[in-house]
Motif scaffolding. Sequence first.
Motif, short mmCIF file in Angstrom:
data_model
loop_
_atom_site.label_atom_id
_atom_site.label_comp_id
_atom_site.label_asym_id
_atom_site.label_seq_id
_atom_site.Cartn_x
_atom_site.Cartn_y
_atom_site.Cartn_z
N MET A 18 0.84 -1.21 0.00
CA MET A 18 0.00 0.00 0.00
C MET A 18 0.87 1.25 0.00
SD MET A 18 -3.57 -0.42 0.64
CE MET A 18 -4.01 0.62 2.04
N LEU A 19 1.91 1.24 0.82
CA LEU A 19 2.82 2.38 0.86
C LEU A 19 3.52 2.56 -0.48
CD1 LEU A 19 4.38 4.62 2.33
CD2 LEU A 19 5.99 2.87 3.12
N ALA A 20 3.93 1.44 -1.12
CA ALA A 20 4.62 1.52 -2.41
C ALA A 20 3.74 2.16 -3.46
CB ALA A 20 5.05 0.12 -2.85
N VAL A 21 2.47 1.79 -3.50
CA VAL A 21 1.54 2.35 -4.49
C VAL A 21 1.30 3.83 -4.21
CG1 VAL A 21 -0.83 2.27 -5.35
CG2 VAL A 21 0.43 0.14 -4.96
N PHE A 22 1.04 4.17 -2.95
CA PHE A 22 0.78 5.57 -2.60
C PHE A 22 2.00 6.43 -2.89
CE2 PHE A 22 0.79 9.16 0.31
CZ PHE A 22 -0.49 9.66 0.17
N ALA A 23 3.18 5.95 -2.48
CA ALA A 23 4.40 6.73 -2.67
C ALA A 23 4.72 6.90 -4.15
CB ALA A 23 5.57 6.07 -1.95
N ALA A 24 4.46 5.85 -4.95
CA ALA A 24 4.74 5.94 -6.38
C ALA A 24 3.89 7.03 -7.03
CB ALA A 24 4.48 4.59 -7.05
N ILE A 25 2.60 7.04 -6.71
CA ILE A 25 1.71 8.04 -7.31
C ILE A 25 2.05 9.44 -6.79
CG2 ILE A 25 -0.69 8.80 -7.48
CD1 ILE A 25 -1.50 5.85 -7.34
N ALA A 26 2.32 9.55 -5.50
CA ALA A 26 2.66 10.86 -4.93
C ALA A 26 3.96 11.39 -5.52
CB ALA A 26 2.77 10.75 -3.41
N THR A 27 4.92 10.51 -5.74
CA THR A 27 6.20 10.94 -6.30
C THR A 27 6.05 11.43 -7.73
OG1 THR A 27 7.37 9.37 -4.88
CG2 THR A 27 8.56 10.23 -6.77
N LEU A 45 -3.38 -1.92 7.68
CA LEU A 45 -2.92 -1.81 6.30
C LEU A 45 -2.43 -0.40 5.95
CD1 LEU A 45 -5.46 -3.88 4.16
CD2 LEU A 45 -3.06 -4.39 4.59
N GLY A 46 -3.01 0.61 6.58
CA GLY A 46 -2.69 1.99 6.21
C GLY A 46 -1.76 2.71 7.14
N GLY A 47 -1.22 2.03 8.14
CA GLY A 47 -0.37 2.71 9.11
C GLY A 47 0.88 3.32 8.49
N LEU A 48 1.50 2.60 7.54
CA LEU A 48 2.71 3.12 6.90
C LEU A 48 2.39 4.32 6.01
CD1 LEU A 48 4.33 -0.30 5.96
CD2 LEU A 48 5.12 1.28 7.73
#
Length: 456
Positions: free
Chosen positions: A14-23, A143-146
């Motif tokens: 979940m963090l990988a997907v969020f960080a990829a889009i945010a980046t 799931l969303g803590g990171l």
Amino acid sequence: PVLSRMYGPEAFGMLAVFAAIATVLGSVATGRYETAVTLPEDDRDGAALVVLSGAVALGAGVLTAGLVTLGGGPVADWLGVPAIAPWFWALPVVVSVFGIRQGLSYWATRRQRYRTAAAGVVMDSVGSIGVPLVLGVLGWLALGGLVAGRIVAVCLAALLLAVVLLWRDVAALTAGFDGPRIRAVARRFRDLPRYAAQTSFVNSLSAALLPLLVTKMFEVAIAGVLLFSMRLVLRPVSVIVSSVWQVGHSQLPTLDPPAQKRLLNDIHRVVSLALALPTAVAVLYADVTPWIFGDRWDALPVYLAPIVLLGYFNGVSNATSYFAVFGRFKDQAWVNITLIVVRAAGILGGGLAAGSLGAVWAYSLGSALVYLGVNVYWGKVLDMREEFARNIGLGLILCFGVMALARLGGSLGPVVGAVSFVIGVAVCAGGVFALLGKARIDRVLQSVRSRKKPTK
């Protein structure tokens, strides 16, 4: 190890997907105006660039909010991770705040407030680790803590920089709120959003392909394993290489061509040989990672080998990547476009042919070949093909030599294997020292130290 036992591969995915889009969104959020903050002689022009980059970042946040409203849910469903859809509403805040933070960081560098800039980085790390730890102890947001930690970290770092810099430089920064001056610096640095922002976008998109496509084609847990692998491998490599790279970036323009070649060869050889031992260790002892990070990470050793290969060639390539120094921006753009095409083709082709591991191997091998091509390119440009080939060859010989010796000893028993590994490390270290020479090592290290020491 603590976070990896609180959060499994799905949470890291979940963090990988969020960080990829945010980046990807954040790579163009400021128009890259913040990179020019240190350039003008007049502090008022530097402050105007801080204000300009912040204003563009706020506009990017508004645009991101519109994109999330229209496509947040469908994108989450397309990726097969509907649980991440609510977190997309934080993207406008992250994009805007991170853009403002970038401008403030460059302002801190301009004013030689290095401790303040470093404090922002520390606060980012504290938020990224501390918030998930607290949430994990409380049992909230499994799931969303990171992702929550990443959002809070960006905001805390920006808040710290804003408070400290406004307290110390309020007069200088407020002088940047000058309409005519802002328009003047926007015209002066108009090439930044045209070219630098495009390059940044292509780079971030190239890096985001792996987590996004792997999540789409397979599952989010695999993206989490890959993110964890890259943090273990690529972050240390990035720290080492960026320190060495700054040496060449700062000194190359001031040297004559023969001195440039000597320095470049020194840097290339140091990195090629210095990364050999960590690469060998990471491959040899990948099997112990589940014992260190928890049973849920039993797939980690399988994916570490291709990521380690990627890390080695990425590090060696970045150590001699001087497109900006020599003004070869078009060539850099073509390299970035080639990376995107090769990586996308590798993930799709390898994934369809051999599953998720095939996708990662194809991605890593394709990227390694492109990075090797960058070395060939600079070897041709600088007339140093033989030197660069020799450096990489020596690094790979040392790397595979240590692995072969340890594997051979391990086949005779654990004790012999451990002794063989120690001998291999000693031989590797001795080989590096002998091949580089004490004078060359001292010269590069002295350059790094002089670069890190702020000028008065």
